[in-house]
Motif scaffolding. Structure first.
Motif, PDB file in Angstrom:
ATOM      1  N   MET A  45       0.832  -1.212   0.000  1.00  0.00           N
ATOM      2  CA  MET A  45       0.000   0.000   0.000  1.00  0.00           C
ATOM      3  C   MET A  45       0.868   1.265   0.000  1.00  0.00           C
ATOM      4  O   MET A  45       0.596   2.216  -0.747  1.00  0.00           O
ATOM      5  N   LEU A  46       1.918   1.265   0.787  1.00  0.00           N
ATOM      6  CA  LEU A  46       2.797   2.439   0.849  1.00  0.00           C
ATOM      7  C   LEU A  46       3.513   2.653  -0.481  1.00  0.00           C
ATOM      8  O   LEU A  46       3.682   3.795  -0.926  1.00  0.00           O
ATOM      9  N   ARG A  93      -0.038   6.534  -6.898  1.00  0.00           N
ATOM     10  CA  ARG A  93      -1.490   6.493  -7.070  1.00  0.00           C
ATOM     11  C   ARG A  93      -2.177   7.290  -5.970  1.00  0.00           C
ATOM     12  O   ARG A  93      -1.744   7.268  -4.819  1.00  0.00           O
ATOM     13  N   ASP A  94      -3.261   7.980  -6.329  1.00  0.00           N
ATOM     14  CA  ASP A  94      -4.024   8.675  -5.293  1.00  0.00           C
ATOM     15  C   ASP A  94      -5.425   8.077  -5.123  1.00  0.00           C
ATOM     16  O   ASP A  94      -6.211   8.530  -4.293  1.00  0.00           O
ATOM     17  N   VAL A  95      -5.731   7.052  -5.930  1.00  0.00           N
ATOM     18  CA  VAL A  95      -6.986   6.309  -5.792  1.00  0.00           C
ATOM     19  C   VAL A  95      -6.668   4.816  -5.927  1.00  0.00           C
ATOM     20  O   VAL A  95      -5.964   4.420  -6.860  1.00  0.00           O
ATOM     21  N   PHE A 141      -3.044   4.591   5.301  1.00  0.00           N
ATOM     22  CA  PHE A 141      -2.833   5.903   4.685  1.00  0.00           C
ATOM     23  C   PHE A 141      -3.063   7.033   5.686  1.00  0.00           C
ATOM     24  O   PHE A 141      -2.361   8.044   5.663  1.00  0.00           O
ATOM     25  N   LYS A 142      -4.011   6.842   6.573  1.00  0.00           N
ATOM     26  CA  LYS A 142      -4.278   7.851   7.607  1.00  0.00           C
ATOM     27  C   LYS A 142      -3.073   8.012   8.525  1.00  0.00           C
ATOM     28  O   LYS A 142      -2.603   9.137   8.773  1.00  0.00           O
ATOM     29  N   LYS A 201      -0.831   9.837   4.098  1.00  0.00           N
ATOM     30  CA  LYS A 201      -0.842   9.743   2.635  1.00  0.00           C
ATOM     31  C   LYS A 201      -2.233  10.129   2.125  1.00  0.00           C
ATOM     32  O   LYS A 201      -3.241   9.655   2.649  1.00  0.00           O
ATOM     33  N   GLU A 202      -2.276  10.953   1.112  1.00  0.00           N
ATOM     34  CA  GLU A 202      -3.551  11.383   0.528  1.00  0.00           C
ATOM     35  C   GLU A 202      -3.974  10.390  -0.559  1.00  0.00           C
ATOM     36  O   GLU A 202      -3.687  10.584  -1.741  1.00  0.00           O
ATOM     37  N   VAL A 203      -4.618   9.312  -0.126  1.00  0.00           N
ATOM     38  CA  VAL A 203      -5.076   8.281  -1.063  1.00  0.00           C
ATOM     39  C   VAL A 203      -6.535   7.957  -0.769  1.00  0.00           C
ATOM     40  O   VAL A 203      -6.910   7.728   0.372  1.00  0.00           O
ATOM     41  N   THR A 204      -7.350   7.949  -1.806  1.00  0.00           N
ATOM     42  CA  THR A 204      -8.758   7.565  -1.668  1.00  0.00           C
ATOM     43  C   THR A 204      -8.880   6.062  -1.914  1.00  0.00           C
ATOM     44  O   THR A 204      -8.396   5.557  -2.917  1.00  0.00           O
TER      45      THR A 204
END
Length: 286
Positions: free
Chosen positions: A163-164, A170-172, A223-224, A228-231
């Motif tokens: 994920m990291l 990627r942001d989504v 991500f929180k 990280k700014e990922v949706t």
């Protein structure tokens, strides 16, 4: 206490070795060339020469999808390898801690599986791990079968590292949201395994960090905490097909751990926080 760790280069074996050294035990984790679990003669010689009081058997074939194609190899490592170790353990009267998995269950429903629930694995990996459990229980009296799930540690690849890495480009992200289980930090698990090793309260245990989540919820928390700014979009298992079927319910009841006087592992969110800190420190040291 003398301890032998199989699979010492894997995520869990690495932390068991580290924790054992920290506790001052005489502990060895031979390489696969020194200790090939599928070589009965080599396994027997190493164990009878070293004469451990406890064997922590972490080595396994864990590539779940690949196991569907490499059936013989999976069986050789997970079943035959376990049998060779169990036979040698019995000969020298050593305790055996066998690491098993949530994959021994079919993964239906929404209630946590207890140690008394009947396994019904749905893939080659789970089938061979359950057969390993049966061998251990049939050959030995001094054994611990420890079922774990969703492990992550410093040494090796895991969901968090994936994920990291993806978050760098990627942001989504689409992540499966209908498989539920408990992320488990190998450092926490290693501590518990060595507590078991010092006891004689044998049997089957479930051991994971506290709390349950889906993979998509796990990703969101990663991500929180990592800022990280990922949706994260939650998708179904059917929308992310894999060669091997995954259990949708990987919840494991850990009541037996507490009932037998052992300490439950911390909440998975807390484990994740400590793990991310360790990852940061590791990067700084490079």
């Amino acid at each position: 206490m003398k301890i032998l760790v199989t699979g010492g280069s894997g995520q869990l074996g690495y932390d068991v070795l580290k924790e054992g050294k920290r506790k001052g035990f005489i502990i060895q984790a031979p390489s696969s060339s020194e200790f090939n679990v599928t070589n009965e003669e080599q396994v027997h010689k190493y164990i009878t020469t070293f004469q451990p009081d406890v064997i922590v058997h972490c080595a396994a074939y864990t590539a779940v999808d690949q196991a569907e194609d490499e059936v013989e190899k999976t069986y050789d490592i997970n079943v035959n390898g376990t049998k060779y170790i169990a036979i040698a353990a019995k000969e020298i009267d050593a305790k055996l801690i066998y690491i098993s998995t949530d994959y021994v269950f079919e993964g239906t429903g929404d209630q946590p599986y207890t140690e008394n629930d009947l396994p019904n694995p749905i893939g080659q990996y789970g089938k061979t791990k359950y057969e390993g459990e049966t061998i251990v229980a049939n050959h030995l009296e001094k054994y611990f079968i420890v079922r774990i799930s969703w492990v992550f540690g410093l040494n090796g690849n895991n969901f968090i590292k994936t994920m990291l890495r993806l978050s760098e480009t990627r942001d989504v992200l689409n992540v499966v949201g209908d498989q539920v289980g408990s992320p488990t930090y190998t450092a926490d698990l290693a501590y518990l395994l060595l507590e078991l090793a010092q006891s004689e309260i044998y049997g089957i245990y479930h051991a994971t960090n506290e709390g349950f989540c889906s993979w998509s919820e796990f990703a969101e928390e990663i991500f929180k905490q990592a800022h990280k700014e990922v949706t994260v979009h939650s998708i179904t298992t059917e929308e992310y097909p894999t060669k091997a079927a995954r259990p949708k319910n990987s919840r494991l009841s850990k009541n037996k751990i507490e009932e037998n006087g052992f300490r439950r592992l911390p909440k998975w969110q807390d484990a994740l926080s400590r793990y991310l800190t360790e990852l940061e420190e590791e990067v700084k040291e490079r």
